[in-house]
Design an enzyme around this catalytic site. Structure first.
Site, short mmCIF file in Angstrom:
data_model
loop_
_atom_site.label_atom_id
_atom_site.label_comp_id
_atom_site.label_asym_id
_atom_site.label_seq_id
_atom_site.Cartn_x
_atom_site.Cartn_y
_atom_site.Cartn_z
N TYR A 90 -11.25 6.72 -11.89
CA TYR A 90 -12.34 6.43 -12.82
C TYR A 90 -12.25 5.03 -13.44
CZ TYR A 90 -8.96 8.19 -16.30
OH TYR A 90 -7.85 8.40 -17.05
N GLY A 120 -4.21 16.28 -1.75
CA GLY A 120 -3.42 16.63 -2.93
C GLY A 120 -4.15 17.62 -3.82
N GLY A 121 -3.71 17.67 -5.09
CA GLY A 121 -4.27 18.63 -6.04
C GLY A 121 -5.77 18.46 -6.25
N LYS A 172 0.09 21.00 -13.22
CA LYS A 172 -1.00 21.97 -13.05
C LYS A 172 -0.54 23.23 -12.31
CE LYS A 172 -4.52 18.39 -13.29
NZ LYS A 172 -5.68 17.74 -12.72
N ASP A 176 -11.45 20.95 -13.43
CA ASP A 176 -11.61 19.76 -12.58
C ASP A 176 -12.65 20.04 -11.50
OD1 ASP A 176 -9.62 18.19 -13.78
OD2 ASP A 176 -8.05 19.09 -12.56
N ASN A 187 -5.81 23.52 -15.24
CA ASN A 187 -5.79 22.35 -16.13
C ASN A 187 -6.21 22.70 -17.56
OD1 ASN A 187 -8.60 22.62 -15.83
ND2 ASN A 187 -8.91 20.43 -16.06
N THR A 235 -2.19 18.09 -17.32
CA THR A 235 -2.46 17.11 -16.28
C THR A 235 -1.22 16.88 -15.43
OG1 THR A 235 -3.47 14.97 -15.84
CG2 THR A 235 -2.06 15.06 -17.79
N SER A 277 -7.91 12.00 -23.51
CA SER A 277 -8.40 13.33 -23.90
C SER A 277 -8.34 13.55 -25.41
CB SER A 277 -7.62 14.42 -23.17
OG SER A 277 -7.96 14.39 -21.81
N GLY A 310 -14.99 8.17 -10.75
CA GLY A 310 -14.60 9.49 -11.29
C GLY A 310 -14.86 9.68 -12.78
N1 LIG Z 1 -11.68 11.63 -12.43
C1 LIG Z 1 -10.90 12.65 -12.75
O1 LIG Z 1 -11.23 13.44 -13.66
C2 LIG Z 1 -9.62 12.90 -11.98
C3 LIG Z 1 -8.98 14.15 -12.10
C4 LIG Z 1 -7.79 14.36 -11.40
C5 LIG Z 1 -7.27 13.33 -10.57
N2 LIG Z 1 -7.92 12.14 -10.48
C6 LIG Z 1 -7.38 11.05 -9.58
O2 LIG Z 1 -7.24 11.63 -8.28
C7 LIG Z 1 -6.26 10.91 -7.54
C8 LIG Z 1 -5.35 11.88 -6.78
O3 LIG Z 1 -4.68 12.72 -7.69
P1 LIG Z 1 -3.89 14.03 -7.13
O4 LIG Z 1 -3.31 14.69 -8.33
O5 LIG Z 1 -4.77 14.81 -6.23
O6 LIG Z 1 -2.72 13.31 -6.30
P2 LIG Z 1 -1.67 13.98 -5.32
O7 LIG Z 1 -1.65 15.46 -5.45
O8 LIG Z 1 -0.39 13.24 -5.53
O9 LIG Z 1 -2.24 13.63 -3.83
C9 LIG Z 1 -2.36 12.31 -3.40
C10 LIG Z 1 -3.02 12.27 -2.01
O10 LIG Z 1 -3.31 10.89 -1.75
C11 LIG Z 1 -2.72 10.52 -0.47
N3 LIG Z 1 -2.31 9.13 -0.63
C12 LIG Z 1 -1.56 8.58 -1.61
N4 LIG Z 1 -1.47 7.25 -1.43
C13 LIG Z 1 -2.19 6.96 -0.31
C14 LIG Z 1 -2.48 5.74 0.39
N5 LIG Z 1 -2.00 4.57 -0.03
N6 LIG Z 1 -3.25 5.81 1.49
C15 LIG Z 1 -3.74 6.99 1.90
N7 LIG Z 1 -3.49 8.17 1.32
C16 LIG Z 1 -2.73 8.14 0.20
C17 LIG Z 1 -1.59 11.48 -0.24
O11 LIG Z 1 -1.34 11.58 1.14
P3 LIG Z 1 0.06 12.14 1.76
O12 LIG Z 1 -0.05 13.63 1.77
O13 LIG Z 1 0.10 11.55 3.11
O14 LIG Z 1 1.16 11.63 0.85
C18 LIG Z 1 -2.18 12.78 -0.86
O15 LIG Z 1 -3.02 13.42 0.06
C19 LIG Z 1 -5.53 10.03 -8.55
O16 LIG Z 1 -5.99 8.70 -8.37
C20 LIG Z 1 -5.99 10.56 -9.90
O17 LIG Z 1 -6.02 9.55 -10.90
C21 LIG Z 1 -9.09 11.90 -11.15
#
Ligand SMILES: NC(=O)c1ccc[n+]([C@@H]2O[C@H](COP(=O)([O-])OP(=O)(O)OC[C@H]3O[C@@H](n4cnc5c(N)ncnc54)[C@H](OP(=O)(O)O)[C@@H]3O)[C@@H](O)[C@H]2O)c1
Length: 266
Positions: free
Chosen positions: A209, A123-124, A64, A100, A85, A60, A17, A229
Site C-alpha cells: 500500500y 503466502g498468507g 496470524k 483481510d 487477523n 499481523t 492501526s 493495497g
Molecule cells: N494492503 C494490506 O492490507 C495488506 C495486508 C496483508 C499483507 N500485505 C502485503 O502483502 C505482501 C505479502 O505478505 P504475506 O504475509 O502474504 O507474505 P508471505 O506469507 O511472507 O509470502 C510472501 C510471498 O512472496 C513471494 N516472494 C517474496 N519475495 C519475492 C520476490 N522478490 N520475487 C518473487 N516472489 C517473492 C514468496 O515466494 P516464495 O514462496 O518463493 O518464497 C511468497 O509466495 C507484503 O508486501 C505485505 O505488506 C498487505
C-alpha cells in the site's frame, strides 16, 4: 466500561492501526482505546491477550497462524485460510475472524467483466485473497516463485504454477501478493512474462500500500487500471471495527472517520 484493543505483531512500531482505530473510537464517542503490542513469541499471544484484559485485537505478521490456533472458535472464511487477523473475547471465549479476505474483496468488487484472475505469490495474503475470490465465483490461478508454498493451494484444488512450468495465457486481473517492490525495485515475475500477461489483462492490483510498485508502474505503461493495497488496508480495518463493537455501528458510519484518518496518514 472502557474497552481495550491492540494490534500484535513483530515489527509493530510502523503500524497505523492504532491511529485509525483511535480516531474512529473518538469520533464515535466510544469509551475505549487501541494500542500496539510487540510480541516476541507467538506462543505468548493468548497469555498477553488475557493479561491485557482486551475486548479485541488485530494480529499481523508473523502471528496470524498462531492466532488461528489459539482461538476457541473460528468464524467464516478464516477457517479455510487458517489465519486470523481479528480476535474478540465473548462469553469468555476467544473468537477469531479474517478481515483481510473480505477487505480485499471490498476494494475490488466494483470492477466488472472479470472471470479469470492470476494471483502472484503463495503466502498468507495469497491464501486470504484466493479463497474469498473463489467463493465469489472467479476462476483463480496461482503463480509462485517456488513450489513449496503451493502445496496448501493444490490441496485446496486451486490451479497452481511455479515459475519454471508456467506458460502465460489470458487473465483479466493480475494481483501481486508477493513482497517484491515493498523495500526494493523488483518485479514479482520476469518482465517478459509480465509484459505478455499485461497485453491481455484489464486490471493490475498490488496489495503493497501507499506506493506505486514496479509491478504497478509496468501495468500503467500497458494502460491497465491499477490499484494499490490502501483500500484493502482500510476495509480490513472497517470490518474489524464492526466486529470489535458487535456490529453496533454500520459500515458507512465506521468508514467515514477511518477514511478521514487515512487521508492524513498515508
Ligand atoms: N494492503 C494490506 O492490507 C495488506 C495486508 C496483508 C499483507 N500485505 C502485503 O502483502 C505482501 C505479502 O505478505 P504475506 O504475509 O502474504 O507474505 P508471505 O506469507 O511472507 O509470502 C510472501 C510471498 O512472496 C513471494 N516472494 C517474496 N519475495 C519475492 C520476490 N522478490 N520475487 C518473487 N516472489 C517473492 C514468496 O515466494 P516464495 O514462496 O518463493 O518464497 C511468497 O509466495 C507484503 O508486501 C505485505 O505488506 C498487505
Amino acid at each position: 466500561m472502557s474497552k481495550y484493543f491492540t494490534i500484535f505483531g513483530n515489527p509493530i512500531s510502523h503500524s497505523i492501526s492504532p491511529l485509525i482505530h483511535n480516531y474512529t473510537i473518538k469520533t464515535l464517542q466510544i469509551d475505549g482505546c487501541y494500542g500496539r503490542t510487540l510480541l516476541e513469541n507467538g506462543n505468548d499471544l493468548k497469555k498477553k491477550f488475557l493479561n491485557l484484559k482486551l475486548t479485541g485485537a488485530n494480529i499481523t505478521v508473523p502471528f496470524k497462524e498462531n492466532a488461528y490456533n489459539l482461538c476457541d472458535e473460528v468464524e467464516g472464511i478464516a477457517q479455510n485460510i487458517q489465519a486470523v487477523n481479528t480476535i474478540i473475547k465473548k462469553n469468555n471465549k476467544l473468537i477469531g475472524f479474517n478481515t483481510d479476505a473480505p477487505g480485499f474483496y471490498e476494494s475490488i468488487k466494483s470492477y466488472k467483466n472479470i472471470k479469470n484472475i492470476l494471483i502472484l505469490g503463495a503466502g498468507g495474503t495469497a491464501k486470504a485473497i484466493s479463497f474469498i475470490l473463489k467463493q465469489k465465483g472467479y476462476k483463480i490461478t496461482l503463480l509462485n516463485r517456488s513450489q513449496k508454498r503451493l502445496d496448501f493451494f493444490i490441496k485446496n484444488n486451486f490451479e497452481c504454477y511455479y515459475w519454471d512450468n508456467f506458460i502465460p495465457t489470458q487473465y483479466d486481473m493480475i494481483i501481486n501478493t508477493t513482497s517484491a517492490g515493498l523495500n526494493d525495485l523488483l518485479l514479482p515475475i520476469k518482465k517478459d512474462v509480465l509484459d505478455k500477461l499485461f497485453l491481455n489483462a484489464k486490471y493490475a492490483i498490488d496489495v503493497i500500500y501507499n506506493k506505486q510498485t514496479p509491478f504497478l508502474s509496468l501495468a500503467k505503461k500497458h494502460n491497465l487500471i491499477i490499484k494499490d493495497g490502501s483500500d484493502m488496508l482500510l476495509y480490513q480495518a472497517v470490518l474489524a471495527f464492526e466486529i470489535f463493537f458487535d456490529f453496533k455501528y454500520p459500515k458507512n458510519v465506521i468508514e467515514k472517520p477511518m477514511k478521514y484518518a487515512f487521508k492524513f496518514l498515508l
